[in-house]
Design a protein around this motif. Sequence first.
Motif, PDB file in Angstrom:
ATOM      1  N   HIS A 115     -55.403 -34.011 -20.547  1.00  0.00           N
ATOM      2  CA  HIS A 115     -55.249 -32.689 -21.260  1.00  0.00           C
ATOM      3  C   HIS A 115     -54.353 -32.651 -22.221  1.00  0.00           C
ATOM      4  N   HIS A 116     -53.206 -33.098 -21.813  1.00  0.00           N
ATOM      5  CA  HIS A 116     -51.781 -33.005 -22.708  1.00  0.00           C
ATOM      6  C   HIS A 116     -52.108 -33.967 -24.144  1.00  0.00           C
ATOM      7  N   GLY A 117     -52.992 -34.755 -24.143  1.00  0.00           N
ATOM      8  CA  GLY A 117     -53.403 -35.489 -25.207  1.00  0.00           C
ATOM      9  C   GLY A 117     -53.497 -35.124 -26.584  1.00  0.00           C
ATOM     10  N   GLU A 118     -53.349 -35.777 -27.551  1.00  0.00           N
ATOM     11  CA  GLU A 118     -53.473 -35.380 -28.946  1.00  0.00           C
ATOM     12  C   GLU A 118     -54.792 -36.011 -29.159  1.00  0.00           C
ATOM     13  N   THR A 119     -55.693 -35.219 -29.869  1.00  0.00           N
ATOM     14  CA  THR A 119     -56.930 -35.776 -30.430  1.00  0.00           C
ATOM     15  C   THR A 119     -57.201 -35.757 -31.821  1.00  0.00           C
ATOM     16  N   ARG A 120     -57.709 -36.643 -32.457  1.00  0.00           N
ATOM     17  CA  ARG A 120     -58.090 -36.484 -34.004  1.00  0.00           C
ATOM     18  C   ARG A 120     -59.635 -36.393 -34.077  1.00  0.00           C
ATOM     19  N   TRP A 121     -60.438 -36.501 -33.321  1.00  0.00           N
ATOM     20  CA  TRP A 121     -61.929 -36.602 -33.395  1.00  0.00           C
ATOM     21  C   TRP A 121     -62.690 -36.578 -31.784  1.00  0.00           C
ATOM     22  N   VAL A 122     -63.341 -35.513 -31.845  1.00  0.00           N
ATOM     23  CA  VAL A 122     -64.232 -35.417 -30.554  1.00  0.00           C
ATOM     24  C   VAL A 122     -65.817 -35.395 -30.987  1.00  0.00           C
ATOM     25  N   SER A 123     -66.715 -36.062 -30.362  1.00  0.00           N
ATOM     26  CA  SER A 123     -67.907 -35.734 -30.447  1.00  0.00           C
ATOM     27  C   SER A 123     -68.806 -36.138 -29.284  1.00  0.00           C
ATOM     28  N   ALA A 124     -70.077 -36.188 -29.583  1.00  0.00           N
ATOM     29  CA  ALA A 124     -71.171 -36.564 -28.488  1.00  0.00           C
ATOM     30  C   ALA A 124     -72.140 -37.296 -28.906  1.00  0.00           C
ATOM     31  N   PHE A 125     -72.851 -38.117 -28.082  1.00  0.00           N
ATOM     32  CA  PHE A 125     -74.148 -38.607 -28.650  1.00  0.00           C
ATOM     33  C   PHE A 125     -75.023 -38.748 -27.260  1.00  0.00           C
ATOM     34  N   THR A 126     -76.274 -39.359 -27.490  1.00  0.00           N
ATOM     35  CA  THR A 126     -77.219 -39.246 -26.322  1.00  0.00           C
ATOM     36  C   THR A 126     -77.795 -40.769 -26.435  1.00  0.00           C
ATOM     37  N   ASP A 127     -78.912 -40.622 -25.666  1.00  0.00           N
ATOM     38  CA  ASP A 127     -79.548 -41.995 -25.570  1.00  0.00           C
ATOM     39  C   ASP A 127     -81.071 -41.804 -26.055  1.00  0.00           C
ATOM     40  N   ALA A 128     -81.282 -40.876 -26.737  1.00  0.00           N
ATOM     41  CA  ALA A 128     -82.293 -40.632 -27.740  1.00  0.00           C
ATOM     42  C   ALA A 128     -82.777 -42.006 -28.117  1.00  0.00           C
ATOM     43  N   ARG A 145     -74.851 -27.556 -28.612  1.00  0.00           N
ATOM     44  CA  ARG A 145     -73.340 -27.463 -28.229  1.00  0.00           C
ATOM     45  C   ARG A 145     -72.315 -28.037 -28.608  1.00  0.00           C
ATOM     46  N   GLU A 146     -71.175 -27.289 -29.192  1.00  0.00           N
ATOM     47  CA  GLU A 146     -70.133 -27.989 -29.839  1.00  0.00           C
ATOM     48  C   GLU A 146     -69.172 -28.472 -29.006  1.00  0.00           C
ATOM     49  N   VAL A 147     -68.937 -29.581 -28.895  1.00  0.00           N
ATOM     50  CA  VAL A 147     -67.850 -30.413 -27.903  1.00  0.00           C
ATOM     51  C   VAL A 147     -66.417 -30.190 -28.055  1.00  0.00           C
ATOM     52  N   THR A 148     -65.767 -29.904 -27.279  1.00  0.00           N
ATOM     53  CA  THR A 148     -64.386 -29.331 -27.395  1.00  0.00           C
ATOM     54  C   THR A 148     -63.559 -30.678 -26.621  1.00  0.00           C
ATOM     55  N   PHE A 149     -62.295 -30.828 -26.870  1.00  0.00           N
ATOM     56  CA  PHE A 149     -61.460 -31.856 -25.983  1.00  0.00           C
ATOM     57  C   PHE A 149     -61.317 -31.384 -24.718  1.00  0.00           C
ATOM     58  N   PRO A 150     -60.908 -30.238 -24.446  1.00  0.00           N
ATOM     59  CA  PRO A 150     -60.992 -29.624 -22.840  1.00  0.00           C
ATOM     60  C   PRO A 150     -62.029 -30.112 -22.279  1.00  0.00           C
ATOM     61  N   GLN A 151     -63.360 -30.227 -22.816  1.00  0.00           N
ATOM     62  CA  GLN A 151     -64.596 -30.582 -22.104  1.00  0.00           C
ATOM     63  C   GLN A 151     -64.457 -32.196 -21.732  1.00  0.00           C
ATOM     64  N   VAL A 152     -64.122 -32.704 -22.845  1.00  0.00           N
ATOM     65  CA  VAL A 152     -64.206 -34.099 -22.528  1.00  0.00           C
ATOM     66  C   VAL A 152     -62.829 -34.676 -21.580  1.00  0.00           C
ATOM     67  N   ALA A 153     -61.893 -34.045 -21.691  1.00  0.00           N
ATOM     68  CA  ALA A 153     -60.769 -34.145 -20.740  1.00  0.00           C
ATOM     69  C   ALA A 153     -61.057 -33.699 -19.190  1.00  0.00           C
ATOM     70  N   ASP A 154     -61.842 -32.702 -19.168  1.00  0.00           N
ATOM     71  CA  ASP A 154     -62.383 -32.154 -17.745  1.00  0.00           C
ATOM     72  C   ASP A 154     -63.202 -33.393 -17.302  1.00  0.00           C
TER      73      ASP A 154
END
Length: 491
Positions: free
Chosen positions: A244-257, A224-233
């Motif tokens: 939600h009104h913020g400006e973002t330069r980088w969004v990502s996700a990581f796991t505990d694998a 799944r490609e993570v988007t900033f609205p998902q992070v903000a939600d």
Amino acid sequence: METDVIVIGAGPAGLTLAAELRLGGADVVVFEQRGERSWESRGIGFTARATEMFHQRGILERLENIEVTRQGHFGGIPIDYGVLEGSHFGVRGAPQYKIEEMLENRAAELGADVRRGYEFTGFTEDEDGVTVTVRGPEGIEEHTARYLVGCDGGRSTVRRQAGFEFAGSDATREMYLADVRGCDIKPRMIGELRPNGMVMAAPLEEGYTRIIVCENGASPDRRREVTFPQVADAWQRLTGDSIHHGETRWVSAFTDATRQATEYRRGRVLLAGDAAHIHLPAGGQGLSVGVQDAFNLGWKLAATVRGTAPEGLLDTYHAERHPVGARLLRNTLAQGTLNLTGKSVEPMRAVMAELIALRPVARHLSGMVSGFDIRYAIGAGDGAGHPLLGTRLADRDLELADGGHDRTARLLHTARGVLITADATGAAAEAAAGWSDRVDVVRVKSFPAGPEEGDAPTESVLVRPDGYIAWTAPDGGDLQAALHHWFGDAG
């Protein structure tokens, strides 16, 4: 052979290794799939031992506007690293792209050949070396080297192509992260437990704040490609605040694998950094342990290709670093349980906070996370009992025999072995004379005592290029045996 070593991956581990190989006299080519350096912040600091090792190479000061802090945590429970006397502390506020820029410039200055836009596709191996296939701007190319090192990250193609087993556990939770500005976000430096998860916020440069969101019940999905609205939600669900009104330069996700290669070397192929071990990011340990892998491997591999290494030296890379990686995986799994399980773990956190308030416990956990408590199984004689043997050499002021002064860290700038001796008879210096092409001798009036020795007297120490003590006097056995054990035959 076109070169001595081919390194795949120009992240922190690969670039550190390239520089270490050049300091050791080996030729190296680094192939990196990305056409240009990443400008993602990713890791934003490193631990105290990594700080110390960069200082030992004289490159720490190349990182501008960093914050050196004695404050740390274990699973979100604060620890004052000041319990580790006389040490460097961890660094934060150093985005990974700045670290990589510094390391790449350093490697290039030393003569490493870093080539971008080359995708590793495979290799063959024979008794003399490896033939590596890459897809570059001009198409498929083949290159030969004595050794191949995979520093190509958690999804390492080198590891997969070489058939390394990557044992461990799959992801059970997913976390989002983003660099955001234009929002009023209060700092949550070590994480804040919420009824249904955890949030963290740390200030970065240029008005940005790094946020991390772990929401209980979020199923890991690396496709799944993570988007900033998902992070903000997710942030709003956990904190009640809208970004939600913020400006973002980088969004990502990581796991505990959590996985580790069962061996770090197979013939002429070796692994370092995330290619050798993946885990939950906790306290900057991933980048830090990766570059420490490179510091350990670099001088040994360089000596091997130069022909000066004693038999079995390269095998000590796995023997020394694999247990460190295994312990890293254990401590990050434990920290994830403490910091990412929600309110249900509060009783355990309360008990852990009581324990961490005890100085011996704080020292133990600080040493584990910082890397200061590493003690390699070193000893070419009967000297295994000396408190310094196998441990790091802390930075100390030295009063030289001729009346001048120096620092132990500066002595390691060139990545050579160092014999620091207060033997007034000159016998230790004379014994090391046959290794003068690999080991520097520094005569001092006395070896300055530190908290690491306790009450044990120390007259002389033999230090490996990676800053670990390989012999001591008294109680270290025969000096020439130790020199041969780590540096090969006398010249």
